[in-house]
Design an enzyme around this catalytic site. Structure first.
Site, PDB file in Angstrom:
ATOM      1  N   THR A  75       0.612  -1.729  -0.195  1.00  0.00           N
ATOM      2  CA  THR A  75       0.205  -0.019  -0.401  1.00  0.00           C
ATOM      3  C   THR A  75       0.957   1.395   0.033  1.00  0.00           C
ATOM      4  OG1 THR A  75       0.073  -0.269   2.460  1.00  0.00           O
ATOM      5  CG2 THR A  75      -1.728  -0.815   0.693  1.00  0.00           C
ATOM      6  N   LYS A  76       2.124   0.992   0.110  1.00  0.00           N
ATOM      7  CA  LYS A  76       2.779   2.524   0.327  1.00  0.00           C
ATOM      8  C   LYS A  76       3.435   3.013  -1.065  1.00  0.00           C
ATOM      9  CE  LYS A  76       2.991   1.863   4.116  1.00  0.00           C
ATOM     10  NZ  LYS A  76       3.725   0.998   5.574  1.00  0.00           N
TER      11      LYS A  76
END
Ligand SMILES: *Cc1c(COP(=O)(O)O)cnc(C)c1O
Length: 389
Positions: free
Chosen positions: A189-190
């Protein structure tokens, strides 16, 4: 109002990465080469990240959590040593301190920036304080001038948790290169991803060497190249280390993602500006502006849902958006709300009132570079509908 006219056909998953053709082909090439483990692609990814961050050393690892742990280990933290960090973070930040045998100490955040408040840090310093572990929350830089001044005054080490902050800068200095060590995350998710993955940044050659060694069982440097054309070389084990190295299979993704880090940032900036415009009239508290000497990585677009103003709680909003096929996130419920920390350290949520309020009211809206303009329109329509506007 809620006739659900805005429900999109498919569920918008929060925090989806943007994966492009180059990394798909590189992963296939890696599989075909049959060299999956740490090797040339990991080294190339490290070089590219080091160049982007303008730092001489970058060590690829299998997670940011591993990197935070190694950072504590190589700084030589001992049992009873205290490390001051923020209650507005992911549990991994605190766990890394504990796994290194040190004692985490929390200092509350500034309610506007949601970053650790240097005045609170000062209040928490004791004769046993050895290090600071600030988190550049949501990608907004911490007040590094104040934190580095405290560190100098008290002889403290500084580890920057840059899980949200690969693009972050403070007075022209890049996050992760200001303290002794900085740690990036490439979790799915980064801002850029390798699936699971992390990297430690440092300007100190000795620290870089020790991170690398402790991250691969404590084996001597030769272990990294023990199968070469020159034949087999015996390795030594010089310390009791960990198994934290990054695979080429992971780096095959990251080495292409890093070339688009700025393009993805610009896309998130468009989405960010659109949200600010479209939500300006709503009773939500939007992210505070930042100053010209700061660069925000725009990792999380957080809104605060005050039930008194919105007529709904954060959890109500989260469920209403979920029913409208919009996935959201909560970053984070304040650390003292988690059972194990209350039991082990006696922390009480009410002792960190700003984090407590943010943790109860915060909601993260999708802001991945993968979102299309239509996706963003769906989020905007769903938020307005959910709040009855
Ligand atoms: C994601 C995250 C981590 C952990 O990263 P991993 O790569 O999943 O280990 C640590 N700190 C913060 C603030 C994070 O958001």
């Amino acid at each position: 109002m809620s006739n659900h006219r805005t429900v999109r056909a498919s569920y918008l998953v929060f925090g989806q990465p943007k994966i492009e053709q180059a990394e798909i082909e590189e992963v296939l090439a890696c599989l075909r080469s049959a060299w999956l483990g740490t090797g040339p692609k990991a080294a190339e990814f490290e070089r590219r990240v080091a160049a982007y961050k303008g730092v001489p050393y970058a060590v690829g690892l299998n997670s940011c959590t591993a990197g935070l742990h190694l950072a504590c280990v190589v700084l030589g933290l001992q049992p009873g040593d205290e490390v001051i960090t923020t209650p507005m973070t992911f549990c991994a930040t605190v766990n890394a301190i504990v796994h290194a045998g040190a004692v985490p100490v929390l200092a509350d955040v500034d309610p506007r920036t949601m970053n650790i408040d240097p005045a609170e840090v000062r209040r928490r310093i004791t004769p046993r304080t050895r290090a600071l572990l600030p988190v550049h929350f949501a990608g907004r830089p911490c007040d590094m001038d104040a934190l580095m001044a405290i560190a100098r005054e008290h002889g403290l080490k500084v580890i920057e948790d840059c899980a949200h902050a690969i693009e972050t800068e403070h007075r022209g200095r890049k996050a992760g290169t200001i303290g002794d060590l900085g740690v990036l995350s490439f979790y799915s998710t980064k801002n850029i991803v390798t699936g699971e993955g992390g990297m430690v940044l440092t300007r100190d050659e000795g620290l870089a060497r020790r991170v690398k060694r402790a991250g691969l069982h404590g084996m001597s440097a030769d272990a990294w190249k023990r199968f070469t054309d020159d034949g087999y070389k015996h390795y030594d084990v010089e310390e009791i280390g960990f198994k934290y190295n990054m695979m080429d299979l992971q780096a095959a993704i990251g080495m292409h993602q890093i070339t688009r880090v700025e393009a993805y940032w610009r896309r998130r900036q468009e989405i960010w500006q659109r949200y600010l415009r479209e939500f300006a009239d709503l009773p939500l508290e939007l992210p505070a502006p930042w100053s010209a000497h700061e660069r925000h990585a725009l990792h999380l677009f957080t809104v605060l849902v005050d039930p008194a103003r919105c007529g709904a709680s954060r959890d109500d909003m989260l469920m209403r958006l979920h029913q409208r096929n919009i996935g959201t996130g909560v970053h984070y419920r304040s650390i003292p709300n988690m059972t194990v920390y209350r039991q082990r350290f006696g922390w009480r949520p009410e002792d960190f009132p700003h984090s407590q309020r943010i943790g109860d009211q915060t909601l993260s809206l999708p802001i991945s570079a993968k979102l299309s303009d239509d996706d963003v329109s769906d989020v905007i329509a769903a938020v307005r509908d959910a709040i009855g506007r």
